[in-house]
Design a protein around this motif. Structure first.
Motif, PDB file in Angstrom:
ATOM      1  N   THR A  13       0.818  -1.210   0.000  1.00 41.58           N
ATOM      2  CA  THR A  13       0.000   0.000   0.000  1.00 41.58           C
ATOM      3  C   THR A  13       0.854   1.264   0.000  1.00 41.58           C
ATOM      4  O   THR A  13       0.364   2.360   0.276  1.00 41.58           O
ATOM      5  N   ASN A  91       2.492  -0.397   8.808  1.00 44.87           N
ATOM      6  CA  ASN A  91       2.029  -1.786   8.934  1.00 44.87           C
ATOM      7  C   ASN A  91       1.537  -2.064  10.345  1.00 44.87           C
ATOM      8  O   ASN A  91       0.485  -2.683  10.552  1.00 44.87           O
ATOM      9  N   ASP A  94      -1.724  -0.173  11.101  1.00 46.81           N
ATOM     10  CA  ASP A  94      -2.833  -0.869  10.425  1.00 46.81           C
ATOM     11  C   ASP A  94      -3.278  -2.085  11.224  1.00 46.81           C
ATOM     12  O   ASP A  94      -4.479  -2.343  11.389  1.00 46.81           O
ATOM     13  N   SER A  98      -6.943  -2.437  12.860  1.00 49.73           N
ATOM     14  CA  SER A  98      -7.770  -3.517  12.304  1.00 49.73           C
ATOM     15  C   SER A  98      -8.407  -4.341  13.415  1.00 49.73           C
ATOM     16  O   SER A  98      -9.493  -4.907  13.247  1.00 49.73           O
ATOM     17  N   ARG A 106      -7.109   0.046   5.181  1.00 46.07           N
ATOM     18  CA  ARG A 106      -5.770   0.636   5.198  1.00 46.07           C
ATOM     19  C   ARG A 106      -5.693   1.859   4.293  1.00 46.07           C
ATOM     20  O   ARG A 106      -6.220   1.847   3.169  1.00 46.07           O
ATOM     21  N   PHE A 169      -1.974   8.511  10.599  1.00 50.58           N
ATOM     22  CA  PHE A 169      -2.922   7.407  10.484  1.00 50.58           C
ATOM     23  C   PHE A 169      -4.133   7.666  11.377  1.00 50.58           C
ATOM     24  O   PHE A 169      -5.246   7.220  11.078  1.00 50.58           O
TER      25      PHE A 169
END
Length: 295
Positions: A13, A91, A94, A98, A106, A169
Motif C-alpha cells: 500500500t 504496517n 494498520d 484492524s 488501510r 494514520f
C-alpha cells in the motif's frame, strides 16, 4: 522503539516518488502536522507560505524516481532505514486499528521528495507530513524528521518519528469515523474544532503505542515491535511538545496567541498522547466532548 527483526514489511500500500508532478483538485483537509505547522515549516525553510505549492494545473516538472521500496523487507531494515521505518510503522498501525475497528481499511502511504501531487492539491516538502482525505493517503517526506529535530527541538529517537506516522494514520481513522470534518468547524482557537481534531489524532497515536509491542503480525506470529522503554515514551512526548502551537508561536513571533491555535498546546498534545497510551481505549480519546483540553 525497535522493530523485531523477524517481522516482514508489507509495501503493497506504499508508493514512492521523487520531485515533479502537476496541479491538483479538491480542498486540503486534516493535515496532521499541517495548518499552523505547515506555515512554520515553510518559514523555517525560507519559503513564502503563500507559494508553497503550484496552483491547479501548474506543472512542476517531470516526476523523478523515488525511494527504492525493495530495500524494505524486514524489521532490521526498519531499524536502519528511515523510509522503511515509516512503512513498517504504518504496517503496525494498520494491524492495531484492524483489531480495534471492525470496518478499518488501510490508507495508502506515499513517500515523496521535493513535491508531490495529491487530490488535495500539490504540496512541497515545506508542508511536512500530512493526510489527504479525498485520496485517503498519508504523505511523508522523511527529511521532515530532521527538521523536527533541528528546528523544532524534538529528540531524534525512533518513536518521535513513529509518533508522527501514527498521528497521520489517526487522521485516517477520523476520516473513516466521519469526525475529520470537525476540523473545519471553528478551526482556530484553543478549544476549536481544529485543536480538538489534532489532539484526538495524538490520542490515537498513543493508542497505537499502547498496543504496538503486543500486536502480532499475521504470517510471522511476531509482535511488530519490542516493548517500549521510558526513553521511547520520552521521544514521543518530545515530538508532541515540539509541535505545540504555543511553542511554535513563541519561537517564531515571540509571543503566544491562543486565538490562532489550530493544533493545541505542547502540554495538551503530550496529555492526549499519554491518555491514549495509558488507556488503550478509543472512547478515552473523545476530545470533542472534553471540557478540559489540558492546555
Amino acid at each position: 522503539m525497535t522493530f523485531n527483526e523477524g517481522m516482514q514489511i508489507d509495501t503493497s500500500t506504499t508508493r514512492s516518488s521523487g520531485g515533479g508532478g502537476g496541479g491538483g483538485r479538491g480542498i486540503a483537509v486534516g493535515g496532521g502536522l499541517g495548518g499552523l505547522i505547515i506555515v512554520v515549516v515553510a518559514l523555517f525553510l525560507g519559503v513564502d507560505p503563500s507559494t508553497m505549492g503550484a496552483g491547479p494545473g501548474e506543472s512542476q516538472g517531470v516526476q523523478t524516481p523515488g525511494f527504492d521500496l525493495s530495500q524494505c523487507r524486514t524489521g532490521a531494515d526498519a531499524n536502519n532505514i528511515v523510509e522503511c521505518r515509516v512503512v513498517a510503522t504504518g504496517n503496525s498501525v494498520d494491524a492495531v486499528w484492524s483489531q480495534l475497528l471492525p470496518d478499518y481499511t488501510r490508507p495508502t502511504v506515499r513517500l515523496f521528495q521535493d513535491n508531490v501531487e495529491t487530490q488535495c492539491g500539490p504540496a512541497t516538502e515545506a508542508v511536512g507530513p500530512f493526510y489527504c482525505p479525498p485520496d485517503q493517503t498519508a504523505y511523508f517526506d522523511v527529511d521532515f524528521f530532521q527538521t523536527l529535530k533541528t528546528e523544532f527541538g524534538s529528540s531524534g529517537g525512533p518513536l518521535a518519528q513513529e509518533y508522527v506516522v501514527a498521528h497521520e494514520f489517526g487522521h485516517h481513522v477520523q476520516d473513516l469515523q466521519g469526525t475529520l470534518v470537525n476540523a473545519q468547524r471553528d478551526p482556530t482557537g484553543p478549544e476549536g474544532g481544529g485543536v480538538r481534531t489534532e489532539l484526538q489524532a495524538d490520542c490515537y497515536a498513543g493508542i497505537w503505542a499502547h498496543y504496538a509491542s503486543i500486536t502480532k503480525q499475521e504470517g510471522t506470529g511476531q509482535p511488530f515491535l519490542e516493548p517500549l522503554t521510558d526513553n521511547d515514551i520520552a521521544d514521543a512526548l518530545s515530538a508532541a511538545a515540539s509541535v505545540g502551537d504555543d511553542r511554535i508561536q513563541e519561537k517564531t513571533q515571540g509571543r503566544v496567541s491562543p486565538e490562532a491555535w489550530t493544533h493545541g498546546s505542547a502540554a495538551g498534545r503530550q496529555y492526549w498522547f499519554t491518555e491514549g497510551y495509558r488507556t488503550g481505549d478509543v472512547n478515552a480519546c473523545d476530545t470533542f466532548a472534553a471540557q478540559d483540553l489540558h492546555q
